[in-house]
Design a protein around this motif. Structure first.
Motif, short mmCIF file in Angstrom:
data_model
loop_
_atom_site.label_atom_id
_atom_site.label_comp_id
_atom_site.label_asym_id
_atom_site.label_seq_id
_atom_site.Cartn_x
_atom_site.Cartn_y
_atom_site.Cartn_z
N ASP A 133 0.83 -1.21 0.00
CA ASP A 133 0.00 0.00 0.00
C ASP A 133 0.86 1.26 0.00
OD1 ASP A 133 -2.43 -1.25 -0.09
OD2 ASP A 133 -2.73 -1.25 2.09
N LEU A 135 1.14 4.21 -2.78
CA LEU A 135 0.91 5.60 -2.40
C LEU A 135 2.10 6.47 -2.78
CD1 LEU A 135 -1.28 7.29 -0.89
CD2 LEU A 135 0.09 6.96 1.19
N CYS A 189 -4.13 8.60 -5.50
CA CYS A 189 -3.67 8.75 -4.11
C CYS A 189 -4.85 8.81 -3.15
CB CYS A 189 -2.83 10.01 -4.00
SG CYS A 189 -2.33 10.42 -2.32
N THR A 226 -6.44 5.40 -2.83
CA THR A 226 -5.66 4.49 -1.99
C THR A 226 -5.89 4.78 -0.51
OG1 THR A 226 -3.93 4.30 -3.68
CG2 THR A 226 -3.31 3.73 -1.42
N LEU A 227 -5.92 6.06 -0.15
CA LEU A 227 -6.15 6.42 1.25
C LEU A 227 -7.56 6.02 1.71
CD1 LEU A 227 -4.51 9.97 1.42
CD2 LEU A 227 -3.73 7.91 2.60
N LEU A 278 -6.85 2.32 8.68
CA LEU A 278 -6.72 3.76 8.92
C LEU A 278 -8.00 4.30 9.57
CD1 LEU A 278 -4.64 6.00 8.44
CD2 LEU A 278 -5.73 6.46 6.24
N ARG A 288 -7.43 9.40 8.70
CA ARG A 288 -7.69 9.41 7.26
C ARG A 288 -8.04 10.83 6.80
NH1 ARG A 288 -9.30 4.82 4.74
NH2 ARG A 288 -10.41 4.15 6.61
N ALA A 321 -4.91 12.92 6.74
CA ALA A 321 -4.07 12.55 5.60
C ALA A 321 -4.64 13.12 4.30
CB ALA A 321 -3.95 11.03 5.51
N LEU A 322 -5.95 13.02 4.14
CA LEU A 322 -6.58 13.56 2.92
C LEU A 322 -6.43 15.07 2.86
CD1 LEU A 322 -9.85 11.40 2.85
CD2 LEU A 322 -8.03 11.37 1.13
N LEU A 333 2.79 12.24 5.67
CA LEU A 333 1.73 11.21 5.68
C LEU A 333 2.14 10.01 6.52
CD1 LEU A 333 0.47 11.20 1.97
CD2 LEU A 333 -0.78 11.96 4.00
N LEU A 358 -0.23 7.21 8.93
CA LEU A 358 -0.53 5.86 8.46
C LEU A 358 -0.24 4.83 9.53
CD1 LEU A 358 0.95 6.14 4.85
CD2 LEU A 358 -1.40 6.55 5.60
#
Length: 529
Positions: free
Chosen positions: A53, A57, A69, A72-73, A79, A84, A87-88, A160, A164
């Motif tokens: 993963d 990414l 991307c 994938t997140l 997560l 999440r 991260a986004l 990131l 994760l």
């Protein structure tokens, strides 16, 4: 390629998963710069440092495939929603900046309105993002070249990793952290740890009692009456002592650990109950019992100033870190606490109806707190920066206090035969307690000492010296040698294996480990010349 199964375990207790262990080793090899060895281990074990993963990414971010991307997140199972979202947010922020870099303001605003709003970050965070975009546009962010954009993408990837889960990306320097934690646990469980040397990984760590002062290496007999107080200088090169013979003495600590008399300070009319070194060790304060405060030049042994007058009965004194200001407390409630400069000019005073007689006081080494004992059973911690005040009430009379070198803790002796340790910040509801010594009617002083102030030492009315590890309530050593009450102890701040004790038997004992004891000549053990 040999594939390792995730069920294989290592160690006598079966607590270590082999694939996790190998993966951590691979990460360590990469971080140490052994890239060929790390790659070889990956190939031989079939275990990759980077998860599938994360590799996906990484390729998506570095190529600017933002849709991939985000997908994938969103697809990552381990997560949690909060991470999440964070991260986004970072991904959308980078995406916005790159659209601005290309001059596509419309697409950047569309993402801000649609995608970022959907994250429900809250108005404040969204507004800050919008403001940062506008400010970047004003600064002509569009002039950033492709190499700079690539570096920003690498920074995004590094950011990131903090969000994760470990299964996807390992925390940075994981093996070093695990080993350091194990070493720290061994040190913390070592009751006698007092070593300046680095701890070896080749064997389990355990210090013997020879690491702390347990043997008398010298007896100083220059005082002609009870010795009430001792304190090493901050640089560990001198010891000051005070006595009911109305004198104070400055002793020099030689390279081999022997102490010799440097100056005898004669000016007080009454017994000298207290001394205090200036932080730069250039000056020494002496406090006469029911008398004035005197300032001495350490190099020459001459009295430079007398503070107050015979109407100002000083009970204790302390320095501020700049070595230019000092504070003293009076046993006369009307006098309270005074702050002076070295020339006797009053800078500040705390007086009034709420200020009872001061029994003892101290300033934390960082200069941020003034701690006082008043009304026998109460402690006042005054934050000198904010003027916030906290009061601690003890059930029994407090006779003295001492502060740790890091300004985080202080200990108080009680006449209930207990020593209590409190935190300066006020996070503890109850103190740590230390017992075993004897104290009923006299002022007994204790101190922090050893490497990182790991130990507490105290005198006792039964003529012995007690040493505790701060983690244990009962003493780990009891030192015999004095013939009468031990009033005060001081641990050398630069020599973790040197301790001094002052007694009513007119002597000062210097305690050390076996290594220091062997250096001293036996025929001079009882000499102070």
């Amino acid at each position: 390629m040999l594939m390792e199964t995730s069920s294989t375990v290592l160690g006598a207790k079966g607590l270590i998963k082999k694939h996790e262990f190998v993966r951590v080793i691979i990460q360590c090899l990469y971080s140490l710069g052994y890239r060929k060895s790390a790659s070889c281990l990956e190939s031989e074990s079939g275990i990759s440092y980077k998860s599938v993963d994360f590799e996906l990414l990484e390729s998506q971010i570095l190529s600017g495939n933002w849709d991939g991307c985000i997908g994938t997140l969103l697809a990552m199972k381990d997560l949690v929603d909060e991470r999440r979202t964070s991260a986004l947010f970072l991904v959308f922020k980078q995406c916005l900046l790159e659209y601005l870099n290309r001059g596509d303001d419309a697409m950047a605003l569309a993402i801000l309105r649609k995608e970022v709003s959907a994250l429900r970050l809250g108005k404040d965070k969204a507004h800050k993002l919008a403001q940062s975009i506008l400010s970047l546009k004003d600064m002509e962010f569009g002039k950033v070249d492709d190499n700079a954009v690539l570096e920003l993408r690498k920074l995004l990837l590094a950011e990131l990793e903090n969000f994760l889960p470990p299964a996807i990306t390992l925390p940075e320097r994981r093996l070093e952290h695990l080993v350091e934690t194990a070493v720290t646990a061994q040190i913390d469980s070592c009751m006698y740890h007092n070593m300046l040397d680095e701890v070896s990984l080749y064997e389990d760590h355990c210090c013997g009692r020879d690491q702390i002062p347990t043997e008398t290496v010298q007896i100083l007999t220059e005082h002609k009456n009870e010795v009430w107080f001792v304190q090493f200088s901050n640089n560990g090169e001198y010891l000051a002592s005070s006595s009911s013979d109305c004198t104070a003495i400055i002793w020099q600590v030689l390279e081999d650990g022997k102490l010799i008399l440097q100056h005898t300070l004669r000016s007080h009319e009454n017994p000298v109950s207290f001394v205090a070194w200036s932080p730069d060790d250039a000056m020494l304060l002496t406090c006469g019992n029911g008398e004035v405060l005197k300032l001495w030049d350490v190099e020459t042994g001459t009295c430079k100033h007398t503070f107050g007058d015979h109407g100002f009965i000083v009970s204790s004194c302390a320095w501020f870190p700049d070595s230019k200001r000092l504070v003293c407390g009076s046993s006369d409630p009307e006098k309270g606490i005074c702050m002076w400069d070295c020339h006797g000019n009053e800078i500040k005073a705390w007086r009034g109806m709420r200020m009872p007689k001061i029994l003892d006081l101290a300033v934390t080494p960082d200069g941020k707190h003034l701690i006082t004992i008043f009304s026998d059973k109460e402690l006042r911690i005054l934050n000198l920066v904010t003027n916030a005040e906290r009061v601690i009430s003890e059930e029994h009379a407090i006779t003295s206090l001492s502060i740790s070198g890091d300004s985080k803790f202080f200990i108080v002796n009680l006449n209930s035969q207990e020593i209590h340790m409190w935190d300066v910040a006020g996070k503890w509801d109850t103190p740590l307690k230390y017992t075993g010594h004897e104290q009923h009617k006299y002022v007994i002083r204790s101190c922090f000492g050893g490497l990182n102030s790991t130990f507490i030492a105290s005198g006792s009315e039964n003529s012995q010296v007690y040493i505790w590890n701060r983690q244990k309530s009962r003493p780990i050593e009891v030192l015999s040698g004095h013939k009468m009450t031990v009033n005060c102890v001081s641990w050398n701040p630069r020599r973790p294996q040197m301790l001094a004790s002052a007694s009513d038997d007119h002597t000062i004992r210097i305690w050390g480990g076996p290594s220091l004891s062997k250096k001293m000549q036996p025929e001079k053990l009882n000499g102070s010349d």
